[in-house]
Motif scaffolding. Sequence first.
Motif, PDB file in Angstrom:
ATOM      1  N   LEU A  96       1.043  -1.319  -0.086  1.00 52.41           N
ATOM      2  CA  LEU A  96       0.098  -0.004  -0.018  1.00 52.41           C
ATOM      3  C   LEU A  96       0.874   1.054  -0.101  1.00 52.41           C
ATOM      4  CD1 LEU A  96      -2.869  -0.959   2.663  1.00 52.41           C
ATOM      5  CD2 LEU A  96      -2.555  -1.580   0.508  1.00 52.41           C
ATOM      6  N   LEU A  97       0.316   2.479  -0.841  1.00 54.96           N
ATOM      7  CA  LEU A  97       0.887   3.648  -0.403  1.00 54.96           C
ATOM      8  C   LEU A  97       0.125   4.634   0.211  1.00 54.96           C
ATOM      9  CD1 LEU A  97       2.677   4.451  -3.790  1.00 54.96           C
ATOM     10  CD2 LEU A  97       3.554   4.365  -1.330  1.00 54.96           C
ATOM     11  N   ASP A  98       0.558   5.445   1.026  1.00 54.18           N
ATOM     12  CA  ASP A  98      -0.584   6.494   1.711  1.00 54.18           C
ATOM     13  C   ASP A  98      -0.690   7.820   0.823  1.00 54.18           C
ATOM     14  OD1 ASP A  98      -0.499   5.240   4.490  1.00 54.18           O
ATOM     15  OD2 ASP A  98       1.510   5.420   4.120  1.00 54.18           O
ATOM     16  N   TRP A  99      -2.116   8.103   0.639  1.00 55.15           N
ATOM     17  CA  TRP A  99      -2.515   9.332  -0.039  1.00 55.15           C
ATOM     18  C   TRP A  99      -3.316  10.181   0.811  1.00 55.15           C
ATOM     19  CZ3 TRP A  99      -0.453  10.146  -4.896  1.00 55.15           C
ATOM     20  CH2 TRP A  99       0.326   9.236  -5.560  1.00 55.15           C
ATOM     21  N   PHE A 174      -2.990  -2.760 -12.676  1.00 56.24           N
ATOM     22  CA  PHE A 174      -4.071  -1.949 -12.303  1.00 56.24           C
ATOM     23  C   PHE A 174      -4.004  -1.420 -10.977  1.00 56.24           C
ATOM     24  CE2 PHE A 174      -5.915  -5.991 -11.668  1.00 56.24           C
ATOM     25  CZ  PHE A 174      -6.750  -5.803 -10.297  1.00 56.24           C
ATOM     26  N   VAL A 175      -4.705  -0.250 -10.640  1.00 56.07           N
ATOM     27  CA  VAL A 175      -4.602   0.510  -9.487  1.00 56.07           C
ATOM     28  C   VAL A 175      -5.848   0.756  -8.845  1.00 56.07           C
ATOM     29  CG1 VAL A 175      -3.414   2.363  -8.293  1.00 56.07           C
ATOM     30  CG2 VAL A 175      -2.493   1.496 -10.466  1.00 56.07           C
ATOM     31  N   ILE A 176      -6.031   0.377  -7.563  1.00 56.86           N
ATOM     32  CA  ILE A 176      -7.131   0.751  -6.684  1.00 56.86           C
ATOM     33  C   ILE A 176      -6.756   1.678  -5.532  1.00 56.86           C
ATOM     34  CG2 ILE A 176      -8.642  -0.258  -5.088  1.00 56.86           C
ATOM     35  CD1 ILE A 176      -7.958  -3.289  -6.355  1.00 56.86           C
ATOM     36  N   PHE A 177      -7.805   2.702  -5.557  1.00 58.76           N
ATOM     37  CA  PHE A 177      -7.572   3.682  -4.558  1.00 58.76           C
ATOM     38  C   PHE A 177      -8.653   3.243  -3.552  1.00 58.76           C
ATOM     39  CE2 PHE A 177      -5.160   5.986  -7.080  1.00 58.76           C
ATOM     40  CZ  PHE A 177      -4.536   6.619  -6.543  1.00 58.76           C
ATOM     41  N   PHE A 178      -8.447   3.138  -2.235  1.00 56.28           N
ATOM     42  CA  PHE A 178      -9.594   2.733  -1.372  1.00 56.28           C
ATOM     43  C   PHE A 178      -9.373   3.372   0.042  1.00 56.28           C
ATOM     44  CE2 PHE A 178      -6.227  -0.288  -0.075  1.00 56.28           C
ATOM     45  CZ  PHE A 178      -6.274  -0.518   1.190  1.00 56.28           C
ATOM     46  N   GLU A 179     -10.374   3.575   0.596  1.00 54.42           N
ATOM     47  CA  GLU A 179     -10.483   4.337   1.988  1.00 54.42           C
ATOM     48  C   GLU A 179     -10.367   3.254   3.286  1.00 54.42           C
ATOM     49  OE1 GLU A 179     -13.994   6.724   2.280  1.00 54.42           O
ATOM     50  OE2 GLU A 179     -13.381   8.204   0.549  1.00 54.42           O
ATOM     51  N   GLN A 190      -5.899  13.146   8.787  1.00 52.41           N
ATOM     52  CA  GLN A 190      -4.757  13.087   7.799  1.00 52.41           C
ATOM     53  C   GLN A 190      -5.858  13.032   6.328  1.00 52.41           C
ATOM     54  OE1 GLN A 190      -1.742  10.672   8.111  1.00 52.41           O
ATOM     55  NE2 GLN A 190      -1.048  11.375  10.117  1.00 52.41           N
ATOM     56  N   PHE A 191      -7.092  12.842   6.619  1.00 55.36           N
ATOM     57  CA  PHE A 191      -7.831  12.749   5.631  1.00 55.36           C
ATOM     58  C   PHE A 191      -7.288  11.631   4.440  1.00 55.36           C
ATOM     59  CE2 PHE A 191     -11.062  15.581   2.707  1.00 55.36           C
ATOM     60  CZ  PHE A 191     -12.035  14.638   2.531  1.00 55.36           C
ATOM     61  N   ALA A 192      -6.891  10.522   5.044  1.00 52.87           N
ATOM     62  CA  ALA A 192      -6.148   9.643   4.425  1.00 52.87           C
ATOM     63  C   ALA A 192      -6.723   8.363   3.552  1.00 52.87           C
ATOM     64  CB  ALA A 192      -5.272   9.116   5.500  1.00 52.87           C
ATOM     65  N   PHE A 193      -6.099   7.927   2.736  1.00 55.59           N
ATOM     66  CA  PHE A 193      -6.607   6.626   1.957  1.00 55.59           C
ATOM     67  C   PHE A 193      -5.503   5.897   1.150  1.00 55.59           C
ATOM     68  CE2 PHE A 193      -7.119   9.998  -1.408  1.00 55.59           C
ATOM     69  CZ  PHE A 193      -7.445   9.617  -2.510  1.00 55.59           C
ATOM     70  N   PHE A 194      -5.571   4.915   0.567  1.00 54.50           N
ATOM     71  CA  PHE A 194      -4.550   4.103   0.190  1.00 54.50           C
ATOM     72  C   PHE A 194      -4.611   3.864  -1.238  1.00 54.50           C
ATOM     73  CE2 PHE A 194      -4.718   2.270   4.417  1.00 54.50           C
ATOM     74  CZ  PHE A 194      -3.704   3.034   5.164  1.00 54.50           C
TER      75      PHE A 194
END
Length: 261
Positions: A96-99, A174-179, A190-194
Motif C-alpha cells: 500500500l501507499l499512503d495518500w 491496475f491500481v485501486i484507491f480505497f479508504e 489526515q484525510f487519508a486513503f491508500f
Amino acid sequence: MNEIRIESWNELQDQLFEDSWSADIGRFRSRYAFRGLSDASYGLETTLMRLGGPFDTLERHLLRNFKKYAHRTVVERDSLWHWLSVAQHYGLPTRLLDWTYSPFIALHFATANFERYDTDGVIWAVNYLKVHRLLPERLRLKLSEEGANVFTVEMLSEAVRSLEELNELSHREFVIFFEPPSIDDRIINQFAFFSVMSKPTSILHHWLSEHPDLWRRIIIPAELKWEIRDKLDQANITERVLFPGLDGLSHWLKRHYSPKT
C-alpha cells in the motif's frame, strides 16, 4: 505537461486546485489523490519494495504473522483489506501507499523534514476517477453499483478476498484507491486513503508513466519550503493536529521553535 515547477505560494495554490471544478454539480470537488514527499527525486515505491531481497514472496509471511500476533480487536472485520489497512497504519511493510484527499496535508509531508530543506520537494497528484476507469470489469461494476468513486474496505472485501485473487484478476496491471476504516484520529485528521497495485512488484510511477493523462507532479523549490511551512503552521496544518497525542505535540513544538539555520 506532467511536471510543473512552481515559483510562488499563489502559483502553488492554483496548481493544487487545478481541475477541481465539477460542472455536473456546480461545485469544486477535486478528484485527485495527493502525496507529498520531501525530496523530488523520490519515487512511488512501497515500503514492501524497500525491504529489498525477495520482498514479493515475503508479503504473505509478513501479513500472516502480523495477523497471528496482533490482537484480534485491532480490526473490526477479519478481511484482507481490514488487516492490510491496520498493518500499513502501524508500520508493517505492505504494497500500500499512503495518500490524502487534502493538498495541504500533502504539503505538510513535503515540508516537515528540516533535513531536506536544501532539496526540492514534490506533490504527486493522481486522478483516481480516471485511474478507476482502467480497472477490471468486476471492480468497475462494484464501484458503479455503489455509485462510488473510491472503494471502501467493505466493498473490496466483497469483490476481492485474497492477494492471490487480486494478482490473478487481470493480466494487465491496475491500481485501486480505497479508504481505510477510521482506525483512529490520525487516519481521520489526515484525510487519508491508500493505493494498491495488482502486483506486489509493480511500481506506481512506472505504471503512471504509461498513462500521462492521469497525473502531474508539482515541484516545490527548496527556497520556498520555509514560506510554505510557516503558512501551513499558521493554518494549523501541523503534527499536533495530524498526529494527535504527545508524540505529535512534541514534534510540532520542536520544529516550531527550531531556528531557521
